[in-house]
Design a protein around this motif. Structure first.
Motif, mmCIF file in Angstrom:
data_model
loop_
_atom_site.group_PDB
_atom_site.id
_atom_site.type_symbol
_atom_site.label_atom_id
_atom_site.label_comp_id
_atom_site.label_asym_id
_atom_site.label_seq_id
_atom_site.Cartn_x
_atom_site.Cartn_y
_atom_site.Cartn_z
ATOM 1 N N ASP A 97 31.604 19.207 7.766
ATOM 2 C CA ASP A 97 32.615 20.733 8.172
ATOM 3 C C ASP A 97 32.240 21.700 7.898
ATOM 4 O OD1 ASP A 97 34.342 18.652 8.914
ATOM 5 O OD2 ASP A 97 35.419 18.253 7.137
ATOM 6 N N PHE A 98 32.773 22.559 7.231
ATOM 7 C CA PHE A 98 32.412 23.746 6.452
ATOM 8 C C PHE A 98 31.442 23.764 5.852
ATOM 9 C CE2 PHE A 98 33.540 27.678 4.227
ATOM 10 C CZ PHE A 98 33.169 28.837 4.903
ATOM 11 N N GLN A 99 31.301 23.229 4.673
ATOM 12 C CA GLN A 99 30.357 22.873 3.815
ATOM 13 C C GLN A 99 28.693 22.380 4.622
ATOM 14 O OE1 GLN A 99 31.044 19.562 1.521
ATOM 15 N NE2 GLN A 99 31.982 20.919 -0.671
ATOM 16 N N GLN A 151 26.487 28.549 14.043
ATOM 17 C CA GLN A 151 26.590 27.396 13.707
ATOM 18 C C GLN A 151 28.215 27.404 12.803
ATOM 19 O OE1 GLN A 151 26.141 26.560 9.638
ATOM 20 N NE2 GLN A 151 25.658 28.595 9.538
ATOM 21 N N PHE A 152 28.916 28.729 12.035
ATOM 22 C CA PHE A 152 29.769 28.742 11.612
ATOM 23 C C PHE A 152 31.117 28.276 12.693
ATOM 24 C CE2 PHE A 152 27.981 30.749 8.113
ATOM 25 C CZ PHE A 152 27.980 30.136 6.882
ATOM 26 N N PHE A 153 30.927 28.786 13.415
ATOM 27 C CA PHE A 153 32.222 28.493 15.321
ATOM 28 C C PHE A 153 31.991 26.773 15.218
ATOM 29 C CE2 PHE A 153 30.247 32.341 17.377
ATOM 30 C CZ PHE A 153 31.615 32.697 16.962
ATOM 31 N N GLY A 186 23.835 27.272 7.042
ATOM 32 C CA GLY A 186 23.541 28.631 6.682
ATOM 33 C C GLY A 186 22.686 29.269 5.995
ATOM 34 N N ALA A 187 22.387 28.404 4.945
ATOM 35 C CA ALA A 187 21.559 28.875 2.994
ATOM 36 C C ALA A 187 20.275 28.615 3.868
ATOM 37 C CB ALA A 187 22.093 27.835 1.978
ATOM 38 N N ALA A 188 20.173 27.241 4.537
ATOM 39 C CA ALA A 188 19.162 27.450 5.423
ATOM 40 C C ALA A 188 18.334 27.762 5.431
ATOM 41 C CB ALA A 188 18.231 26.023 5.791
#
Length: 790
Positions: free
Chosen positions: A232-234, A147-149, A240-242
């Protein structure tokens, strides 16, 4: 283990790349639909359809794999997923996207099934748990990094859709380049959802609810985040935290669920998660992002753990042979929940705002917690030591059944070599030629020869004993391996084959019989028989070995499987075979069995008596029922210092009685908890031994009263003086032995009172129940007895 993981590297790489693409798609779809102005209800409906595809894939994936094999199914389904996401980039239409979500869900389910079957074939009983853990870690890592992509391009364009398609296509490459052809798919019987609910209501309901809250939370998080400016990145960090919480919390949750009542752990976790759910929207409205991230990680971690906790709860109630079949219903329940989750949550969000995502999830969790508490009230908790171990699983992969170390392990049968297949074909028309072929191959290649011999032995019409003799002449140094291989495929000939081996190599028969007995439980009695026939001096060794094997297996039996456990019967049967071959060691064999498996004490004692103790003279044990008042008077006379023994007792001191008493004494020493039950069984078989058995039991279990000169260590109150704790056991012993041999009731009572003089009053009451007048006379007599026996 390291070798296994290294061989699976191509599969893990394909899995990781596949989940990178899925991790990107899972965030891209809801974000893009929101940017295109679709309402929350539409977004939830489209996202729910993914689980419709997952459910269809779980049903039909094995059929496709049987038809086209693993690699082709994996390559075809992943490629179809790539096509589906690329089509989504062409048109922003909810109906089209909903259809593509079904296709992607179906393709992912088929891909997961192909990968997991492959992993299962490459794993052993000892390594599959670790392989599953590595697989789960790879899946969650792919979802986390994928998901960072989202940050490489704007979701409003088609770049991210194209990049997702590239990742999915790239996932095919390592898999198709692997030299492994993939395993065969085996048929698995299914268990209906209703049948599973009757066995484990909480397991089914919890699994259904876990599908609802998992799919709702992880699919609609981007929609919730957008409403609070997390973009966006947040957004990548937030999702990602989840995912990170879903991975990390499985470790402490698994630790707690294995050491405490699992239902209690689940209820507490649900309450904690509900509190976190209520706090996240409040914190988000205050723009305290680090707390929002933490609260989301906690609740998403607990939500992810609800699925494996549900599986463990259901497994606690299932027989091991039912687990794989039940998993199909568990997957069905989760998938139904997955379909309902995003849709129902999106309706709430449409009416009450995006914060309703967490509020609705919290409400569902509280309702589930209430159901958990209800089940705790109506069903007794399973002892913690009997609970199934928690196994870390990602809820995004719901079909990893064959890798679960708790399910029954079925060893994969390797495909026959071309030589073995040829030999089998020849054996069907010319058995003699096939035997000659096996001999020739064995002389050239002993390992291959053993495989060919085992394959030929399965053909109807083959003289297996002749084949066995030929193989012994061809490869005498491989005969032990040949024995194991042939017995495995023709277990009904185990006794004849091992008997042949014993004639050739008598020094090897014990080890081979023991090994075959461990591998083939149904052949243990036959193996014990042949071992002691040809090596009678090994009786003790064989008894200890099989006793240890049975004890290990009995210890490993799950609570739900205990009804089918035959360890105790097997112990008695094996012991009987052994002591028939060596009667002089019968008692040692019995003790060895009971020492390793105390629960078998009663059955072993009964079998021992049937085999080793002659029938007692009926005249000795049936000299007439004593008058109960006479028995009571005898006890009082004994307490006044007179030796009172009935004539029947002294006449019954035969060799059989002494052997019986020795049996009771030795077995009671190694199995004290089974002592009274065993003594009753012995007395039922040899009624005339009741008095001596009672004397031995009482002497072993109860301490005599201190001498007059002994000072009490502590003062006791009147209630304790009237009825010490030992009395209950003494009375039970008298009651049960008297019931087993009524003619010996007086002698049993006197024997117990001799060992425990203070129990006289209670013993009198016990054997005089139902005769109030006589009982009153006895109590009156006992009340006037001297304070101390002379």
């Amino acid at each position: 283990m390291r070798t296994t993981l290294v061989s699976l590297i191509p599969l893990f790489i394909s899995c990781f790349i596949l989940l990178l693409g899925n991790g990107l798609i899972n965030v891209l779809i809801p974000v893009r639909m929101g940017l295109d102005g679709m309402d929350t209800n539409t977004i939830g409906t489209v996202l729910s359809l993914y689980f419709v595809g997952m459910l269809l894939g779980a049903i039909y994936s094995k059929y496709l794999i049987k038809r086209a094999a693993h690699i082709r199914v994996f390559a075809g389904c992943v490629s179809l997923s790539a096509v589906s996401i690329l089509i989504c980039s062409l048109f922003s239409d909810p109906i089209l996207w909903g259809g593509m979500r079904i296709v992607i869900g179906f393709c992912n389910a088929c891909a997961f099934t192909a990968m997991e079957s492959w992993l299962s074939e490459s794993s052993t009983k000892e390594t599959r748990g670790k392989v599953l853990a590595a697989y789960t870690a790879v899946v969650l890592s792919g979802l986390f990094f994928g998901q960072f992509f989202m940050n490489i391009a704007s979701p409003e364009g088609s770049t991210l859709f194209v990049f997702s398609g590239i990742l999915l296509c790239a996932a095919v490459i390592p898999m198709v380049l692997s030299r492994n052809s993939g395993p065969a798919i085996s048929e698995v019987s299914s268990m209906s959802l209703l049948a599973l609910y009757k066995v484990s209501p909480l397991g089914v309901v919890s699994c259904l609810v876990s599908g609802v809250i998992y799919s709702a939370t992880f699919n609609l998080l981007p929609v919730f985040a957008k409403d609070y400016g997390i973009v966006d990145f947040q957004l990548s960090l937030y999702v990602g935290a989840a995912i990170l919480g879903a991975f990390l919390l499985q470790f402490p949750v698994g630790y707690l669920s294995d050491r405490f009542d699992r239902r209690t752990v689940l209820a507490i976790l649900l309450f904690i998660s509900a509190v976190a759910d209520f706090s996240v929207p409040v914190l988000a409205s205050q723009n305290i992002l680090w707390a929002v991230f933490l609260g989301t990680a906690i609740t998403c971690g607990i939500i992810s753990c609800t699925y494996p906790l549900s599986i463990s709860e259901a497994f606690d109630k299932l027989r091991q042979s039912e687990m794989v079949a039940a998993m199909g219903s568990m997957i069905l329940a989760f998938s139904i929940g997955g379909v309902l989750g995003p849709y129902t949550a999106s309706i709430a969000m449409d009416y009450y705002g995006n914060a309703a995502l967490f509020y609705s999830v919290a409400l569902i969790q509280l309702l589930l917690a209430g159901f958990v508490m209800y089940r705790m009230a109506v069903r007794e908790a399973l002892p913690v030591e009997d609970q199934e171990h928690f196994v870390m699983q990602g809820a995004s992969i719901t079909a990893s059944v064959e890798l679960d170390p708790r399910t029954e392990y079925i060893e994969q049968q390797p495909e026959l070599s071309s030589e073995a297949e040829t030999a089998v074909s020849i054996a069907e028309t010319d058995p003699a030629a096939a035997v000659k072929m096996a001999r020739a191959i064995a002389m050239a290649n002993p390992v291959l020869g053993v495989e060919v011999a085992a394959a030929v032995a399965t053909v109807h019409g083959i003289d297996v004993l002749r084949l066995y003799e030929v193989m012994k002449e061809a490869v005498p140094d491989q005969i032990l391996t040949v024995t194991r291989a042939v017995v495995t495929v023709r277990p009904e000939l185990a006794y004849e084959l091992v008997s042949k081996l014993a004639e050739w190599y008598p020094e090897q028969v014990v080890s081979v019989a023991a090994e075959i007995g461990r591998a083939l439980p149904e052949q243990r009695i036959e193996m014990a028989k042949v071992a002691v026939e040809y090596a009678p001096e090994s009786v003790a060794e064989v008894a200890e070995y099989y006793a240890q094997v049975l004890a290990e297996e009995h210890e490993a039996v799950r609570p739900a499987d205990r009804e089918d456990d035959t360890s105790e019967e097997d112990a008695a049967s094996i012991a009987s075979e052994l002591w028939q071959a060596a009667p002089e060691q019968a008692l040692d064999v019995a003790v060895a069995m009971v020492d390793a498996l105390p629960e078998s004490a009663v059955l072993v004692a009964e079998e021992y008596l049937a085999s080793n103790i002659a029938e007692t003279d009926e005249e000795a044990s049936a000299a007439g029922s004593p008058d109960i008042a006479e028995a009571g008077q005898a006890i009082v006379e004994y307490q006044e210092g007179e030796e009172v023994w009935s004539q029947e007792w002294t006449q019954e001191s035969t060799d059989d009685y002494h052997n019986t008493v020795e049996l009771v004494a030795r077995l009671a020493e190694v199995a004290p908890e089974q002592a009274i039950d065993m003594a009753v069984a012995v007395v039922e078989a040899v009624p005339g031994s009741a008095a001596e058995v009672a004397s031995e039991m009482a002497g072993n279990f109860y301490e005599s009263k201190p001498d007059e000169t002994d000072e009490p260590a502590i003062e006791v109150d009147e209630e304790q003086e009237a009825k010490p704790l030992d009395y209950e056991d003494a009375v039970e012993l008298v009651q049960r032995l008297s019931d087993a041999s009524p003619e010996q009731a007086m002698n049993v009572a006197v024997a117990v009172v001799e060992a425990v003089p203070e129990s006289a009053s209670e013993v009198v009451d016990a054997i005089s129940q139902g005769d109030e007048s006589t009982e009153g006379e006895w109590i009156n007599s006992v009340d006037h007895k001297p304070a101390e026996p002379v």
